[in-house]
Write a protein that holds these residues in place. Sequence first.
Motif, mmCIF file in Angstrom:
data_model
loop_
_atom_site.group_PDB
_atom_site.id
_atom_site.type_symbol
_atom_site.label_atom_id
_atom_site.label_comp_id
_atom_site.label_asym_id
_atom_site.label_seq_id
_atom_site.Cartn_x
_atom_site.Cartn_y
_atom_site.Cartn_z
ATOM 1 N N ILE A 1 0.864 -1.176 0.000
ATOM 2 C CA ILE A 1 0.000 0.000 0.000
ATOM 3 C C ILE A 1 0.899 1.224 0.000
ATOM 4 C CG2 ILE A 1 -1.675 1.315 1.351
ATOM 5 C CD1 ILE A 1 -2.995 -1.321 2.062
ATOM 6 N N THR A 2 0.591 2.142 -0.913
ATOM 7 C CA THR A 2 1.415 3.331 -1.046
ATOM 8 C C THR A 2 0.580 4.596 -0.854
ATOM 9 O OG1 THR A 2 1.093 3.545 -3.440
ATOM 10 C CG2 THR A 2 2.931 2.160 -2.698
ATOM 11 N N GLN A 3 1.312 5.638 -0.549
ATOM 12 C CA GLN A 3 0.732 6.973 -0.462
ATOM 13 C C GLN A 3 1.840 7.929 -0.878
ATOM 14 O OE1 GLN A 3 -0.406 8.555 3.455
ATOM 15 N NE2 GLN A 3 -2.450 8.801 2.591
ATOM 16 N N GLY A 4 1.549 8.729 -1.875
ATOM 17 C CA GLY A 4 2.571 9.636 -2.385
ATOM 18 C C GLY A 4 3.761 8.891 -2.969
ATOM 19 N N GLY A 5 3.509 7.670 -3.476
ATOM 20 C CA GLY A 5 4.564 6.878 -4.098
ATOM 21 C C GLY A 5 5.442 6.092 -3.138
ATOM 22 N N LYS A 6 5.194 6.229 -1.833
ATOM 23 C CA LYS A 6 6.001 5.525 -0.829
ATOM 24 C C LYS A 6 5.151 4.468 -0.131
ATOM 25 C CE LYS A 6 9.106 9.303 0.310
ATOM 26 N NZ LYS A 6 8.982 10.296 -0.611
ATOM 27 N N VAL A 7 5.774 3.341 0.187
ATOM 28 C CA VAL A 7 5.080 2.282 0.920
ATOM 29 C C VAL A 7 4.771 2.787 2.328
ATOM 30 C CG1 VAL A 7 5.271 -0.065 1.832
ATOM 31 C CG2 VAL A 7 6.201 0.473 -0.421
ATOM 32 N N VAL A 8 3.511 2.563 2.747
ATOM 33 C CA VAL A 8 3.076 3.023 4.066
ATOM 34 C C VAL A 8 2.338 1.908 4.788
ATOM 35 C CG1 VAL A 8 2.868 5.451 3.371
ATOM 36 C CG2 VAL A 8 0.885 3.933 3.152
ATOM 37 N N ARG B 1 -3.044 3.805 -2.407
ATOM 38 C CA ARG B 1 -2.970 3.091 -3.681
ATOM 39 C C ARG B 1 -2.460 1.686 -3.390
ATOM 40 N NH1 ARG B 1 -5.196 5.505 -8.016
ATOM 41 N NH2 ARG B 1 -3.725 4.458 -9.360
ATOM 42 N N LEU B 2 -2.781 0.749 -4.271
ATOM 43 C CA LEU B 2 -2.337 -0.639 -4.141
ATOM 44 C C LEU B 2 -1.397 -0.964 -5.290
ATOM 45 C CD1 LEU B 2 -5.855 -2.265 -3.566
ATOM 46 C CD2 LEU B 2 -4.352 -1.215 -1.860
ATOM 47 N N ARG B 3 -0.338 -1.706 -5.001
ATOM 48 C CA ARG B 3 0.539 -2.174 -6.086
ATOM 49 C C ARG B 3 1.090 -3.539 -5.709
ATOM 50 N NH1 ARG B 3 5.784 1.798 -5.480
ATOM 51 N NH2 ARG B 3 6.691 0.732 -3.690
ATOM 52 N N ARG B 4 1.579 -4.234 -6.758
ATOM 53 C CA ARG B 4 2.178 -5.547 -6.533
ATOM 54 C C ARG B 4 3.380 -5.402 -5.613
ATOM 55 N NH1 ARG B 4 2.869 -6.664 -12.550
ATOM 56 N NH2 ARG B 4 1.259 -5.158 -12.821
ATOM 57 N N HIS B 5 3.573 -6.396 -4.776
ATOM 58 C CA HIS B 5 4.732 -6.403 -3.871
ATOM 59 C C HIS B 5 5.969 -6.811 -4.670
ATOM 60 C CE1 HIS B 5 7.154 -6.881 -0.327
ATOM 61 N NE2 HIS B 5 7.475 -8.098 -0.728
ATOM 62 N N PHE B 6 6.998 -6.026 -4.566
ATOM 63 C CA PHE B 6 8.273 -6.333 -5.220
ATOM 64 C C PHE B 6 9.313 -6.544 -4.149
ATOM 65 C CE2 PHE B 6 5.923 -3.912 -8.392
ATOM 66 C CZ PHE B 6 6.035 -4.758 -9.484
ATOM 67 N N PRO B 7 9.658 -7.810 -3.867
ATOM 68 C CA PRO B 7 10.678 -8.071 -2.831
ATOM 69 C C PRO B 7 11.983 -7.372 -3.168
ATOM 70 C CG PRO B 7 9.659 -10.117 -3.589
ATOM 71 C CD PRO B 7 9.186 -9.018 -4.502
ATOM 72 N N VAL B 8 12.658 -6.954 -2.126
ATOM 73 C CA VAL B 8 13.917 -6.218 -2.294
ATOM 74 C C VAL B 8 15.057 -7.146 -2.534
ATOM 75 C CG1 VAL B 8 15.231 -4.291 -1.395
ATOM 76 C CG2 VAL B 8 12.998 -4.789 -0.451
#
Length: 92
Positions: A68-75, A85-92
């Motif tokens: 879950i993101t807000q302003g482009g950052k994971v929160v 916003r929701l996006r696919r999880h991308f492991p680091v």
Amino acid sequence: MQDSDFEKDEAERIEDAIHDLLSQRKAGGTICPSEVARRLYPQEEWRSKMTRVREVAFAMVESGRIEITQGGKVVDARNTKGAIRLRRHFPV
């Protein structure tokens, strides 16, 4: 069908819609939870389902399937106010 079965079926439909909408975005793309609600529920009902969509999204975050993101950052959306916003999880 019992209420718990209905809730499970509904959660699965919400998860499927989240995955489907995200699969239509390029890598790193996001969707708004309202897109999910609008897809699954009639025009007049989607707003009342936003809490349920967000609950399912939170569960998907906890299991590492989406972010879950807000302003482009994971929160941590449970502690965030405002639009998410929701996006696919991308492991680091």
